[in-house]
Design a protein around this motif. Structure first.
Motif, short mmCIF file in Angstrom:
data_model
loop_
_atom_site.label_atom_id
_atom_site.label_comp_id
_atom_site.label_asym_id
_atom_site.label_seq_id
_atom_site.Cartn_x
_atom_site.Cartn_y
_atom_site.Cartn_z
N MET A 331 -7.59 -16.04 -7.04
CA MET A 331 -8.53 -16.81 -7.52
C MET A 331 -8.17 -17.90 -8.36
O MET A 331 -8.49 -17.57 -9.64
N PRO A 332 -7.30 -18.72 -8.03
CA PRO A 332 -6.60 -19.69 -9.37
C PRO A 332 -7.66 -20.47 -9.95
O PRO A 332 -7.54 -20.57 -11.12
N GLU C 14 1.48 -17.60 1.35
CA GLU C 14 -0.06 -18.13 1.64
C GLU C 14 -0.97 -18.27 0.48
O GLU C 14 -1.85 -18.79 0.84
N TYR C 15 -0.44 -18.14 -0.52
CA TYR C 15 -1.27 -18.58 -1.66
C TYR C 15 -1.52 -19.75 -1.83
O TYR C 15 -0.61 -20.86 -1.29
N THR C 16 -2.52 -20.15 -2.45
CA THR C 16 -2.93 -21.83 -2.55
C THR C 16 -1.73 -22.40 -3.80
O THR C 16 -1.28 -21.40 -4.41
N PRO C 17 -1.67 -23.65 -3.40
CA PRO C 17 -0.63 -24.25 -4.23
C PRO C 17 -1.07 -24.08 -5.89
O PRO C 17 -0.06 -23.53 -6.33
N LEU C 18 -2.06 -23.98 -6.08
CA LEU C 18 -2.47 -23.80 -7.61
C LEU C 18 -2.06 -22.38 -8.14
O LEU C 18 -1.35 -22.17 -8.85
N ALA C 19 -2.23 -21.28 -6.96
CA ALA C 19 -1.68 -20.09 -7.63
C ALA C 19 -0.20 -20.02 -7.62
O ALA C 19 0.29 -19.16 -8.51
#
Lengths: 562, 496, 131, 142
Positions: A331-332, C14-19
């Motif tokens: 949940m960034p 697989e995490y989003t770039p932000l994460a």
């Protein structure tokens, strides 16, 4: 045209809710604040909509710079909450939100005490539905407690205004001051809604019980309406300074050890209200500016924090710190928004809290309230501890809970991002906010010494956090309930003193059993006689009814012939 | 010409409708007759109120025999209000009754039901309009006898015992009133109210007047169900056909309260009743204990009708407490609350009627999630429930506002404070029901009653008419307040 | 009801770039580095206090390092004080139940619990829990 | 001589048959003499009803019910009230107050006479009907 005055617009929309479809309701919720704001801004300063009612001339729209800024931020808050609640398909919540927001705006626009009272009660009744909408027995009990306390506040306001009217013959809502019993009652009525110390529990009790979106709505209006009312009626009342100072300090400790993050935020809300109350108490132009500005910023970042915690709750089903951790991975966006909110509430430079809180601090110190000022500085460090660090750290970092919830839904993300952008925007360009304030502002937040002192305070507090975590001194997150003064009416009074009686009785052994029984059974007896089958509600037979008639006759004769 | 005959028509029309119903005997036709009569009566009452407010007091000599000798009808603002209230509430409940009576009352007896209804209405209107003390008793008996009959129409067997208990208590009350009037006649030789009011100051010191006063106090307390003498009310309201309950809740006790006003303010005069006779020593504690204790009792009830019945007794407590202030503003508050409570309590009982019509019972615990099935009914209940609590912008607020204002003006802080305390109780008992109906989801173990839907239009429309009026009165409180304060002035001014 | 997925999807790719930018939070060495930077910042701020003359209003505010000490001490005392407070006021979660929401879970009807899926996947594959 | 059940009170029955007309007549006398002498609708109604009560006691409820049926009683009850009210309404239509008999004829004295006559008739009819139906409901076994 008068129907389009902001508060009426909301109420009108609320009436439409039951007949609209699901999406058009959400859209209506979104549009009403926009039109409300336009309508608000279209009024010139002064009194409008003076309507004779109840035998008085009631002023429904009194616009000046003080009520304007509150009206604006309430509209913004309603708008943001509507985006955030886009997914909600619950007529009751939507209706309650509209009535609640509308009456809060109506409350700050009220030009006389009776109108204020009308809206004061309307907020109480409307908002409780946001708690009941959780639809569990516990939320019902909580809502009931909340409602009773809120209505009590209204009742005190009513009693006070009647006394005040008897004294002065005026119902105008201007500066009141603590001059008579009436104004004292009004003051206490305001104080309850403003969550003064020992009257604060309803806030921590109810906000965690509301729905995900309901808490966001709740956080914006009730208390800030009370702050506005205090600023309008009791600016410069010295007692408020000390009340405010205590309010900033004591919730910190509770927030620090509270496990439910929404309750942490409720305590932190209480603490932030303390700053505003100090500002009202100091009462100079600068201090009132500070109060208004802080209320403005506070509504935004507190909503942002409640939104992010709400998003977590929405995806994981819990808002307990002990159950969360490591959520940043999935949940960034929520996490970043939460960090912005945390930075804002902790008053990091370039964030909104910095530009508003310093007004109040400066006002208090320049008027010679050094001890209060010091308390506020200490409290600032405390704000960092629970809202600045605890909320984001234990939710999104700390130990990994193994939970991998999906990112918040799109509309929630949009709401959070807009709010976060607003927080940063105000922090970077404080002039925009300052232009709205009730009085002329001659203040530069970004001076070297100011930034330096604030950075020192915050960085060393962070250092202390690191130090404490390293040495294992920081209290771990634990599930549990923390007692607060509501314990008095939630545990002490209902269990009604068997414990006390026990203690006394054990010393006086002879009286032990009888006294204890008597007190324990007292509460039961009250309920017992009232229950169906109890003496008060049993079907009285003809004989006993006639007996009562006879007894009453004797009494009447006794009085009449004496 | 007809304008002169309005006071007589007020009584004659419903009285005529009763035997017509008996003759016609067909259910629908009877209902139509009763309704037409009732509508005429409402119009008539409205015209009377208008006439009184423009031209002042109307005195109508029955049979052409002038006042002290003959019976006269005496109409001032106070009883014009009562006439309008009673006939209007009767009218809407009669519309409401059409459907619900078909379900509860045995088919062959509908004509008797409507005849009794009309007689009851006649009695209530008669009590309100007459200017003769003995005539009050006569009409009281007419309305009471009709009421016993209406109560006994309840589908429940317990309706009979409830009716019987009310019969006993009602007869005791009526006898007390009769004895009181008899003593007054003995002491003064007058039965006409105006005449009585003139003669009593000379006879004040007589024992007979004192005794008459005491008997009237108790008799009227029974009839109006003031606190310790309210025992008959809960049962009667619970077991009667719901339309009857709605009708009686809005009118019967209110009319008794009106008689109380008439006797203690117009005839004896406030100085005598509340000065020499210490009436408030008896009535005020009874009223206060009543509204506190019975609001509490209402919280614990399991049957919706019974809860509302106890709440009625509590509300009567407010009204009596307002009377006990014996000031212009106190009386105004009391009269306003008579009107307002009449309207909202009738609306509440109507919504309960809708619930009973569809659900079959009014057990609070098992009304969960009713909002889904009968949204309009539940909304009506919520709105009028808010009125009962006294939430701003509802009629209840107007009443409570003026009551508290009046008690502060009189300097009786405690009364105002206690009223507020009991409002908190009202929040609990209304809130509890609302929470169950709106928020509590259906229990899974009970099978869903299939085909449950909104109550029929013929029940919803009259209910919403009342609610609309209550909202209107709540928002523009000055309408009722100004009329009530005229009435209060008329009462305090004594007979001209 | 368990909120834990049977098998956490934990492929960092697989995490989003932000994460991904925050993945350092899991590595202790990186955290150490952050703490080091924080200490440096603090030192610099402390030293700056001696160089730059701050405008002081309250007595004592002008002392160099005033805010630093207050920040550190206040924070520590608050945390330690709260810890003591907890010993007095902490009770079982069911202390007030059933009249308080502490012990109950948020009703699923108001939630939309979803497990993370890589952003490549379509959203309709999202596995729902509860409800 | 064997008596059938119905014949058992033959003497009483015959005497009753003789008496009843006189009772009725006396009732009518009381009724219509009411405006001059003692009497009036209430008394007359009771006396009139007493004839039927006597009939019921002697001949049995069944037969009395055939003589005057309960539904007829109900009509009579309503009718009496209507006569009473009708008089009042007529007096209103003729320009007086409710029940102001002065207007019922050219001469107020005659008007009073007629008015009392009509009203008492109404009272009499209703009282008769009510008394008889009271007797029915008390005497019936149900």
């Amino acid at each position: 045209m008068s129907l389009l005055a902001p508060p009426f617009l909301y109420l009108l929309a609320a009436v439409l809710i039951p007949v609209l479809g699901s999406r058009s309701r959400a859209l209506l919720l979104l549009l009403v604040p926009v039109f409300g704001l336009i309508s608000l801004l279209s009024y010139g300063y002064g009194n409008h909509l003076v309507i004779p009612m109840l035998g008085f001339e009631l002023t429904f729209v009194r616009l000046d710079k003080l009520s304007q800024i509150f009206g604006i931020i309430f509209s913004i808050a309603a708008f943001l909450a509507a985006i955030y609640a886009w997914h909600v398909d619950d007529k009751i919540q939507q209706m309650a939100t509209l009535v609640y927001a509308g009456s809060a705006i109506g409350g700050v626009l009220a030009g006389d005490l009776i109108t204020l009272f009308l809206y004061w009660e309307a907020t109480a009744v409307a908002s409780v539905f946001l708690i009941w909408a959780r639809r569990t027995p516990a939320s019902y009990a909580t809502g009931m407690r909340y409602l009773i306390i809120q209505v009590l506040s209204g009742v005190l306001l009513l009693a006070g205004l009647l006394l005040h009217y008897n004294d002065t013959g005026s119902i105008a809502f201007d500066h009141l001051g603590l001059v008579s019993l009436g104004t004292w009652l009004i003051f206490i009525g305001f104080g309850i809604k403003c969550a003064f110390p020992l009257m604060h529990n309803w806030l921590q009790d109810s906000y965690p019980a509301a729905t995900v979106t309901g808490t966001v709505v709740l956080s914006a209006f009730t208390t800030k309406m009370a702050v506005y009312a205090l600023a309008r009626g009791y600016a410069g009342t010295e007692i408020l300074i000390y009340i405010g100072a205590i309010m900033t300090l004591f919730p910190i400790f509770f927030a620090e050890i509270e496990n439910d993050l929404r309750r942490v935020l409720a305590y932190s809300l209480n603490n932030q209200l303390g700053f505003m109350v100090v500002g009202v108490g100091v009462g100079t132009e600068m201090a009132l500016n500070g109060t208004a500005a802080h209320a403005f910023c506070h509504i935004l970042y507190k909503a942002l924090l409640f939104m992010s915690v709400g998003a977590v709750l929405y995806r994981t089903g819990t808002s307990k710190a002990s159950e969360l951790g490591g959520l940043y991975k999935t949940m960034p966006v929520t996490m970043v928004c939460c960090l912005v909110g945390a930075a804002s509430i902790s008053a990091f430079p370039l964030f909104s809290g910095f530009v508003s809180k310093s007004l109040i601090l400066d006002a208090s110190v320049s008027n010679g309230y050094y001890i209060v000022w010091f308390a506020l500085v200490v409290a600032s460090a405390g704000v960092l501890s629970h809202s600045g660090i605890k909320i984001p750290y234990f939710t999104f970092f700390a130990h990994d809970s193994g939970k991998r919830p999906a990112e918040a839904p799109m509309h929630m993300r949009i709401a959070m991002i807009i709010t976060a952008v607003l927080c940063v925007f105000i922090g970077v360009f404080p002039g925009a906010l300052y232009a709205l304030l009730p009085f002329e502002v001659d203040y530069k937040p970004y001076t070297v010494s100011h930034v330096l002192s604030q950075m020192q305070l915050l960085c060393f507090a962070l250092l202390a956090f690191v130090f404490l975590m390293r040495n294992g001194l920081h209290p771990p997150e634990e599930r549990g309930v923390n007692l607060d003064s509501d314990w008095v009416y939630r545990k002490l009074a209902p269990g009604l003193m068997p414990a006390i009686v026990n203690a006394i009785a054990s010393t006086v052994t002879s009286a032990q059993s009888s006294a204890k029984d008597a007190v324990v059974s007292f509460t039961r007896r009250v309920a017992g006689i009232s229950r169906p089958g109890g003496i008060l509600s049993v079907n009285w037979g003809v004989n006993s009814m006639v007996l009562i008639v006879t007894v009453m006759m004797l009494i009447v004769l006794l009085f009449n012939f004496s | 010409m007809i304008a002169d005959q309005l006071p007589a028509l007020q009584i004659v029309i419903p009285m005529l409708a009763a035997p017509l119903c008996v003759l016609v005997k067909r259910s629908n036709a009877c209902w139509a007759i009763a309704l037409v009569a009732n509508v005429l009566v409402v119009i008539n009452a409205f015209a009377l109120l208008h006439q009184v407010r423009t031209d002042g007091v109307i005195r109508y000599a029955l049979g052409g025999w002038a006042a002290p000798t003959g019976i006269e009808y005496y109409v001032d603002t106070m009883n014009a209000i009562m006439l309008l209230l009673v006939s209007f509430i009767s009218c809407v409940t009669l519309v409401f009754a059409y459907t619900s009576v078909k379900k509860t009352v045995v088919t062959g007896k509908h004509y008797l039901f409507y005849a009794a209804w009309m007689l009851c209405l006649t009695g209530l209107l008669g009590i309100s309009i007459t200017g003769d003390a003995f005539n009050v008793f006569v009409f009281l008996e007419i309305s009471s006898l009709a009421t016993y009959m209406l109560l006994a129409f309840g589908s429940d067997r317990r309706a009979l015992t409830a009716s019987f208990r009310y019969l006993i208590m009602g007869s005791v009350g009526a006898s007390f009133i009769l004895i009181g009037i008899g003593f007054l006649y003995a002491a003064t030789g007058a039965l006409n109210m105006v005449d009585l009011a003139q003669r009593i100051p000379d006879a004040e010191s007589q024992r007979a007047v004192l005794v008459a006063f005491s008997f009237l106090t108790i008799g009227l307390m029974i009839k109006a169900a003031v606190f310790p003498l309210h025992g008959w009310l809960a049962n009667a309201y619970q077991h009667a056909p719901i339309a009857v309950t709605a009708f009686l809740a809005g009118t019967a006790t209110k009319v008794s309260l009106y008689v109380l006003l008439r006797f203690f303010f117009s005839i004896f005069g406030p100085n005598y009743s509340f000065g020499a006779m210490l009436l408030n020593v008896v009535l005020l504690p009874a009223a206060i204990v009543g509204f506190l204790l019975l609001s509490l009792v209402a919280i614990f009830q399991t049957d919706l009708r019974r809860m509302l019945a106890y709440s009625s007794v509590a509300q009567i407590g407010y009204i009596v407490a307002a009377f006990c202030l014996a000031t212009q503003s106190g009386l105004t508050a009391g009269i306003v609350h008579i009107i307002n409570h009449g309207i909202i309590k009738t609306a509440l009982f109507m919504s309960v009627g809708c619930i009973i019509y569809r659900v079959g019972h009014a057990h609070i615990g098992s009304l969960d999630n009713l909002m889904k099935k009968m949204p309009l009914t539940v909304t009506a209940f919520i709105i009028s429930g808010l009125g009962l609590i006294g939430v701003p912008l509802t009629v209840g607020f107007i009443s409570k506002f003026s009551l508290i204002g009046a008690s502060l003006e009189r300097g009786w802080w405690m009364v105002g404070a206690l009223v507020l305390v009991s409002s908190l109780f009202a929040i609990v008992y209304v809130g509890r029901v609302v929470e169950i109906m709106v928020f509590r989801s259906s229990r899974t173990d009970t099978p869903e009653p299939t085909g449950m839907r909104e109550a029929p239009m013929s029940m919803l429309v009259p209910m919403y008419v009342l609610i609309g009026i209550s909202l209107w009165f709540g928002i523009s409180g000055s309408t009722t307040l100004s009329v009530a304060s005229e009435a209060a002035a008329a009462l305090l001014g004594g007979y001209q | 009801m368990t909120d834990k997925p049977a098998k956490p999807i934990d492929d960092k790719q697989e995490y989003t770039p932000l994460a991904k930018r925050f993945l350092w939070a899991d590595s202790s060495s990186a955290v150490e580095r952050v703490i080091f930077y924080l200490s440096v910042t603090c030192t610099v701020l402390f030293v700056l206090d001696f160089i730059i003359h701050r405008h002081a209003y309250a007595p004592g505010e002008g002392i160099p390092g005033f805010y630093a000490v207050v920040g550190f001490v206040a924070f520590t005392l608050i945390v330690l004080g709260a810890k003591q407070l907890r010993r007095v006021i902490l009770r079982n979660e069911h202390y007030y139940s059933p009249f308080s929401v502490d012990a109950e879970n948020y009703p699923d009807a108001g939630l939309d619990k979803q497990q993370y899926q890589s952003s490549v996947d379509d959203t309709h594959d999202v596995k729902r829990e509860g409800g | 001589m064997k008596l059938y059940r119905r014949q058992r009170h033959r003497v009483l029955q015959i005497v009753t048959k003789l008496i009843i007309p006189f009772v009725l007549l006396f009732a009518l006398y009381v009724q219509f003499h009411g405006d001059y002498g003692p009497g009036g609708g209430f008394q007359a109604g009771v006396i009139f009803a007493s004839a039927f009560v006597l009939h019921g006691l002697i001949f049995g409820l069944q037969r009395t019910r055939q003589v005057i049926t309960p539904s007829m009683l109900r009509v009579l009850m309503a009718l009496g009230v209507l006569i009473y009210l009708g008089t009042g309404i007529v007096s209103m239509l003729l320009g007086g107050n409710l029940l102001d008999y002065d207007f019922l004829a050219h001469d107020p004295k005659h008007g009073q006479h007629w008015g009392i006559f009509a009203v008492e008739l109404g009272v009499g009819v209703t009282v008769t009907a009510v008394m008889i139906s009271l007797f029915y409901s008390f005497a019936s076994k149900r």
